[in-house]
Design a protein around this motif. Structure first.
Motif, PDB file in Angstrom:
ATOM      1  N   SER A 290      14.037 123.280  28.108  1.00  0.00           N
ATOM      2  CA  SER A 290      14.532 123.837  29.375  1.00  0.00           C
ATOM      3  C   SER A 290      15.121 122.722  30.229  1.00  0.00           C
ATOM      4  O   SER A 290      15.373 122.913  31.410  1.00  0.00           O
ATOM      5  CB  SER A 290      13.392 124.541  30.129  1.00  0.00           C
ATOM      6  OG  SER A 290      12.349 123.621  30.423  1.00  0.00           O
ATOM      7  N   GLU A 291      15.326 121.553  29.616  1.00  0.00           N
ATOM      8  CA  GLU A 291      15.841 120.378  30.329  1.00  0.00           C
ATOM      9  C   GLU A 291      17.082 119.811  29.667  1.00  0.00           C
ATOM     10  O   GLU A 291      17.318 118.604  29.710  1.00  0.00           O
ATOM     11  CB  GLU A 291      14.769 119.290  30.389  1.00  0.00           C
ATOM     12  CG  GLU A 291      13.424 119.730  30.929  1.00  0.00           C
ATOM     13  CD  GLU A 291      12.391 118.644  30.761  1.00  0.00           C
ATOM     14  OE1 GLU A 291      12.339 117.734  31.632  1.00  0.00           O
ATOM     15  OE2 GLU A 291      11.643 118.680  29.770  1.00  0.00           O
ATOM     16  N   GLY A 292      17.879 120.645  29.042  1.00  0.00           N
ATOM     17  CA  GLY A 292      19.038 120.132  28.330  1.00  0.00           C
ATOM     18  C   GLY A 292      18.596 119.268  27.166  1.00  0.00           C
ATOM     19  O   GLY A 292      17.581 119.526  26.521  1.00  0.00           O
ATOM     20  N   ILE A 293      19.354 118.192  26.899  1.00  0.00           N
ATOM     21  CA  ILE A 293      19.031 117.331  25.753  1.00  0.00           C
ATOM     22  C   ILE A 293      18.114 116.175  26.140  1.00  0.00           C
ATOM     23  O   ILE A 293      17.820 115.314  25.311  1.00  0.00           O
ATOM     24  CB  ILE A 293      20.315 116.782  25.098  1.00  0.00           C
ATOM     25  CG1 ILE A 293      21.045 115.816  26.049  1.00  0.00           C
ATOM     26  CG2 ILE A 293      21.226 117.905  24.664  1.00  0.00           C
ATOM     27  CD1 ILE A 293      22.146 115.035  25.354  1.00  0.00           C
ATOM     28  N   ARG A 294      17.636 116.139  27.373  1.00  0.00           N
ATOM     29  CA  ARG A 294      16.811 115.013  27.824  1.00  0.00           C
ATOM     30  C   ARG A 294      15.610 114.743  26.925  1.00  0.00           C
ATOM     31  O   ARG A 294      15.304 113.577  26.629  1.00  0.00           O
ATOM     32  CB  ARG A 294      16.352 115.239  29.263  1.00  0.00           C
ATOM     33  CG  ARG A 294      15.726 114.001  29.884  1.00  0.00           C
ATOM     34  CD  ARG A 294      15.485 114.172  31.363  1.00  0.00           C
ATOM     35  NE  ARG A 294      14.364 115.071  31.609  1.00  0.00           N
ATOM     36  CZ  ARG A 294      13.867 115.315  32.812  1.00  0.00           C
ATOM     37  NH1 ARG A 294      14.425 114.772  33.887  1.00  0.00           N
ATOM     38  NH2 ARG A 294      12.844 116.135  32.964  1.00  0.00           N
ATOM     39  N   PRO A 295      14.889 115.767  26.432  1.00  0.00           N
ATOM     40  CA  PRO A 295      13.753 115.468  25.559  1.00  0.00           C
ATOM     41  C   PRO A 295      14.119 114.690  24.305  1.00  0.00           C
ATOM     42  O   PRO A 295      13.289 113.949  23.767  1.00  0.00           O
ATOM     43  CB  PRO A 295      13.204 116.860  25.205  1.00  0.00           C
ATOM     44  CG  PRO A 295      13.615 117.726  26.346  1.00  0.00           C
ATOM     45  CD  PRO A 295      14.968 117.206  26.750  1.00  0.00           C
ATOM     46  N   GLY A 299      12.745 107.619  26.022  1.00  0.00           N
ATOM     47  CA  GLY A 299      12.544 106.279  25.500  1.00  0.00           C
ATOM     48  C   GLY A 299      13.821 105.588  25.069  1.00  0.00           C
ATOM     49  O   GLY A 299      13.780 104.484  24.527  1.00  0.00           O
ATOM     50  N   CYS A 300      14.960 106.234  25.307  1.00  0.00           N
ATOM     51  CA  CYS A 300      16.245 105.651  24.913  1.00  0.00           C
ATOM     52  C   CYS A 300      16.896 104.955  26.103  1.00  0.00           C
ATOM     53  O   CYS A 300      16.594 105.258  27.266  1.00  0.00           O
ATOM     54  CB  CYS A 300      17.190 106.723  24.384  1.00  0.00           C
ATOM     55  SG  CYS A 300      16.588 107.565  22.904  1.00  0.00           S
ATOM     56  N   GLY A 301      17.797 104.041  25.798  1.00  0.00           N
ATOM     57  CA  GLY A 301      18.585 103.395  26.835  1.00  0.00           C
ATOM     58  C   GLY A 301      19.682 104.319  27.335  1.00  0.00           C
ATOM     59  O   GLY A 301      19.687 105.523  27.048  1.00  0.00           O
ATOM     60  N   ASP A 302      20.606 103.757  28.081  1.00  0.00           N
ATOM     61  CA  ASP A 302      21.707 104.564  28.623  1.00  0.00           C
ATOM     62  C   ASP A 302      22.465 105.260  27.500  1.00  0.00           C
ATOM     63  O   ASP A 302      22.822 104.653  26.494  1.00  0.00           O
ATOM     64  CB  ASP A 302      22.663 103.682  29.429  1.00  0.00           C
ATOM     65  CG  ASP A 302      22.024 103.170  30.702  1.00  0.00           C
ATOM     66  OD1 ASP A 302      21.044 103.802  31.145  1.00  0.00           O
ATOM     67  OD2 ASP A 302      22.480 102.148  31.242  1.00  0.00           O
ATOM     68  N   ALA A 303      22.698 106.533  27.693  1.00  0.00           N
ATOM     69  CA  ALA A 303      23.416 107.323  26.702  1.00  0.00           C
ATOM     70  C   ALA A 303      24.888 107.403  27.080  1.00  0.00           C
ATOM     71  O   ALA A 303      25.244 107.504  28.253  1.00  0.00           O
ATOM     72  CB  ALA A 303      22.815 108.718  26.593  1.00  0.00           C
ATOM     73  N   LEU A 384      18.579 120.079  16.131  1.00  0.00           N
ATOM     74  CA  LEU A 384      17.582 119.214  16.755  1.00  0.00           C
ATOM     75  C   LEU A 384      16.985 119.810  18.019  1.00  0.00           C
ATOM     76  O   LEU A 384      15.803 119.600  18.310  1.00  0.00           O
ATOM     77  CB  LEU A 384      18.206 117.847  17.089  1.00  0.00           C
ATOM     78  CG  LEU A 384      18.855 117.104  15.930  1.00  0.00           C
ATOM     79  CD1 LEU A 384      19.499 115.818  16.432  1.00  0.00           C
ATOM     80  CD2 LEU A 384      17.827 116.805  14.840  1.00  0.00           C
ATOM     81  N   LEU A 385      17.787 120.534  18.782  1.00  0.00           N
ATOM     82  CA  LEU A 385      17.315 121.046  20.079  1.00  0.00           C
ATOM     83  C   LEU A 385      18.188 122.211  20.507  1.00  0.00           C
ATOM     84  O   LEU A 385      19.395 122.230  20.247  1.00  0.00           O
ATOM     85  CB  LEU A 385      17.368 119.925  21.125  1.00  0.00           C
ATOM     86  CG  LEU A 385      17.019 120.258  22.568  1.00  0.00           C
ATOM     87  CD1 LEU A 385      16.306 119.081  23.237  1.00  0.00           C
ATOM     88  CD2 LEU A 385      18.261 120.629  23.376  1.00  0.00           C
ATOM     89  N   VAL A 386      17.566 123.170  21.208  1.00  0.00           N
ATOM     90  CA  VAL A 386      18.293 124.279  21.813  1.00  0.00           C
ATOM     91  C   VAL A 386      17.757 124.492  23.223  1.00  0.00           C
ATOM     92  O   VAL A 386      16.543 124.532  23.432  1.00  0.00           O
ATOM     93  CB  VAL A 386      18.131 125.582  21.006  1.00  0.00           C
ATOM     94  CG1 VAL A 386      18.830 126.737  21.717  1.00  0.00           C
ATOM     95  CG2 VAL A 386      18.680 125.426  19.596  1.00  0.00           C
ATOM     96  N   ASP A 387      18.654 124.603  24.176  1.00  0.00           N
ATOM     97  CA  ASP A 387      18.294 125.010  25.534  1.00  0.00           C
ATOM     98  C   ASP A 387      19.100 126.264  25.847  1.00  0.00           C
ATOM     99  O   ASP A 387      20.265 126.179  26.234  1.00  0.00           O
ATOM    100  CB  ASP A 387      18.598 123.904  26.545  1.00  0.00           C
ATOM    101  CG  ASP A 387      18.175 124.272  27.966  1.00  0.00           C
ATOM    102  OD1 ASP A 387      17.918 125.473  28.214  1.00  0.00           O
ATOM    103  OD2 ASP A 387      18.092 123.378  28.817  1.00  0.00           O
ATOM    104  N   PRO A 388      18.498 127.443  25.672  1.00  0.00           N
ATOM    105  CA  PRO A 388      19.251 128.680  25.910  1.00  0.00           C
ATOM    106  C   PRO A 388      19.636 128.866  27.371  1.00  0.00           C
ATOM    107  O   PRO A 388      20.558 129.629  27.674  1.00  0.00           O
ATOM    108  CB  PRO A 388      18.262 129.777  25.473  1.00  0.00           C
ATOM    109  CG  PRO A 388      17.266 129.086  24.612  1.00  0.00           C
ATOM    110  CD  PRO A 388      17.148 127.706  25.176  1.00  0.00           C
ATOM    111  N   GLY A 389      18.951 128.192  28.283  1.00  0.00           N
ATOM    112  CA  GLY A 389      19.262 128.362  29.695  1.00  0.00           C
ATOM    113  C   GLY A 389      20.542 127.681  30.111  1.00  0.00           C
ATOM    114  O   GLY A 389      21.182 128.099  31.088  1.00  0.00           O
TER     115      GLY A 389
END
Length: 541
Positions: A290-295, A299-303, A384-389
């Motif tokens: 529910s937070e976009g791709i943030r999860p 622990g990663c650097g600047d994207a 890898l990830l889905v945020d339907p919102g």
């Protein structure tokens, strides 16, 4: 769950037996049963009688039998209990207590019939809310029984905030695990009953029977907005509370204040599932966010982000360094303004092939077909990830080049023909078959299908074939017509080995050329049709 002492049970039966209307059932619940009672805690009871409205009574047991124990008895007529369980007639003021651990002292059949009806309604209500929140994506959600419990308890706590104290103590106290097993097992019974009706499906996620989750096959449509339903329930619940004769409004407010103080005192106790029940939901592949791709980037650097594909593409590549290594993921934004292209596509293909328009429809289809087509042996990227919102989907980055970059080569196009013929033979069409929607991986030269948002069961197979061939034609302006012709023939050879020649013949119809003609220069459509016609002629000899 802790059974109440035998002396307390006997005393409770003696008191309840004298209630007006005749005792049909008696249930113990609350802190004594859930294992977090203090020395001064009452014994909470529900007495089901032959008739009567909901009414509270405070009774002190006799010194001989109960040693001065206090009993808080909520009596209710059996018909009113049934109405509360089945449709919330009392605002779930009585039936809502069956969500948590309870002990039946007498009248088990009466109690369990009402409790089962209530839990069924709770599950149906939660399914309806998920359908309202997630739309077409709702059937992909995997739901444990605990989700239905905590989601409902959270809303009950919103109606009556002091109840949160009881819920936290019930499920995070010394008996928390056993209490949760009790409540979840009964919610599972409701789900299994609905599974027998085809409303939900039980999914064995670990293959051993220990991790049974549920997914909605036919989620009910909400009758009215969820918040309006909650407000209506709250009004009925408070009305029942005040009319039950337990206390005056002044004492009622004092009780609220007292429970609020206890709730603050229990602030050190946390129950994340109660604060955010949707954290219990999952999906068959990838992470539900529910937070976009943030999860994905914790622990990663600047994207950094860069577009992927044509200027109107809704896809980008996100690159970051995580734990000293580079990470790349492909992110597709279904709410991008460029998604409006499907409105024009739908108009152009009217009467030939239906096109999905809404962002959630397209996300849901892509998720379903990316997984299901891979299960048939086709290559698709891992989700890898889905945020339907949002809605967005992140998938693995596959190293390679899109098919349009290798026009003139034969084997990738022959493989695509075989792939498309196989899909059509099992009743799947893709709808959007631009050469840029297929990737030739490096190394290995495997062919990946990287866009499934218009895939469906059914649809027009000739449209897939014709539109792919017509999308090839403009590539000849840079690569030369001979390259386009070689690739087109290779595609048709591959298709004819797994698909139907009748589909190729149908693809010659001018109705498939007309929607795509604005993309073509004079003569390009006729040239492609000529290649297809010559190929079919060669197959007749």
């Amino acid at each position: 769950m802790i059974p109440i002492p035998e002396d307390a049970a006997r005393e409770a039966m003696e008191i309840a037996s004298s209630l007006p209307g005749g005792l049909l059932a008696l249930v113990a619940y609350g802190s004594q049963v859930a294992g977090y009672a203090s020395p001064e805690s009452d014994y909470d009871l529900i007495a089901v009688t032959g008739r009567g409205a909901a009414r509270y009574r405070y009774v002190r047991g006799s010194s001989g039998g109960g040693g001065g124990m206090y009993f808080s008895i909520l009596s209710v007529g059996v018909d009113r209990l049934r109405a509360d369980a089945e449709r919330g007639a009392l605002g779930e003021f009585v039936a809502g207590r069956f969500l948590n651990p309870y002990q039946v002292l007498v009248g088990g059949e009466v109690v369990e019939r009402a409790a089962a009806a209530y839990r069924r309604r709770v599950v149906m209500e939660e399914l309806s809310r998920l359908a309202a929140a997630y739309g077409q994506f709702a059937p992909e959600l995997l739901m444990p029984p605990e989700y239905f419990l905590f989601s409902k308890l959270r809303r009950r706590a919103r109606i009556y905030p002091p109840a949160r104290y009881s819920y936290v103590r019930t499920y995070s106290g010394p008996e928390g695990r056993r209490n949760l097993e009790f409540s979840a097992s009964r919610m599972r019974e409701a789900l299994d009953s609905l599974a027998a009706e085809g409303i939900v499906e039980a999914v064995d996620v670990d293959g051993g029977g220990a991790g049974i989750l549920y997914r909605a096959l036919r989620p009910p449509i909400p009758r009215r907005p969820p918040e309006l339903e909650t407000l209506s329930l709250a009004v009925r619940q408070y009305a029942t509370h005040l009319s039950s004769g337990r206390v005056s409004p002044r004492v009622f407010l004092e009780e609220l204040s007292s429970k609020a103080r206890r709730s603050r005192a229990a602030g050190a106790l946390e129950l994340p599932e109660l604060d955010n029940p949707r954290r219990l939901l999952s999906i068959p592949e990838g992470m539900l966010s529910s937070e976009g791709i943030r999860p994905l980037l914790e622990g990663c650097g600047d994207a950094r982000s860069r577009p992927l594909g044509e200027f109107y593409s809704t896809t980008r590549v996100v690159e970051a360094y995580c734990g000293g290594r580079g990470v790349r993921v492909v992110v597709k934004d279904y709410s991008s303004p460029w998604g409006a292209k499907w409105i024009m596509a739908r108009v152009a293909a009217a009467g030939i092939r239906e096109m999905r328009l809404t962002s959630l429809e397209r996300l849901s289809a892509e998720y379903v077909f990316t997984r299901s087509l891979r299960a048939t042996g086709l290559s698709t990227p891992r989700i890898l990830l889905v945020d339907p919102g949002k809605p967005v989907m992140a998938r693995e980055y596959v190293e390679g080049v899109v098919l349009e970059k290798v026009v003139g080569e034969e084997e990738p196009f022959r493989e695509l023909g075989r792939l498309m013929g196989r899909l059509h033979s099992i009743g799947v069409t893709l709808g959007d078959v631009k050469p840029s929607n297929f990737l030739v991986s490096r190394p290995g030269a495997s062919l990946y299908l990287i866009d499934c948002e218009q895939a469906m069961l059914g649809g027009s197979a000739p449209w897939d074939v014709a539109s792919f061939l017509y999308f090839l034609a403009p590539l000849g302006r840079r690569r030369g017509w001979d390259a386009v012709r070689r690739s087109a023939i290779s595609f048709l050879e591959g298709y004819s080995s797994t698909g139907e020649l009748a589909t190729l013949r149908s693809a010659l119809s001018a109705r498939y050329l007309a929607p795509l003609s604005p993309l073509l220069q004079p003569g390009e459509g006729a040239a492609i049709a000529g290649v297809l016609s010559q190929f079919l002629s060669s197959r007749r000899t």
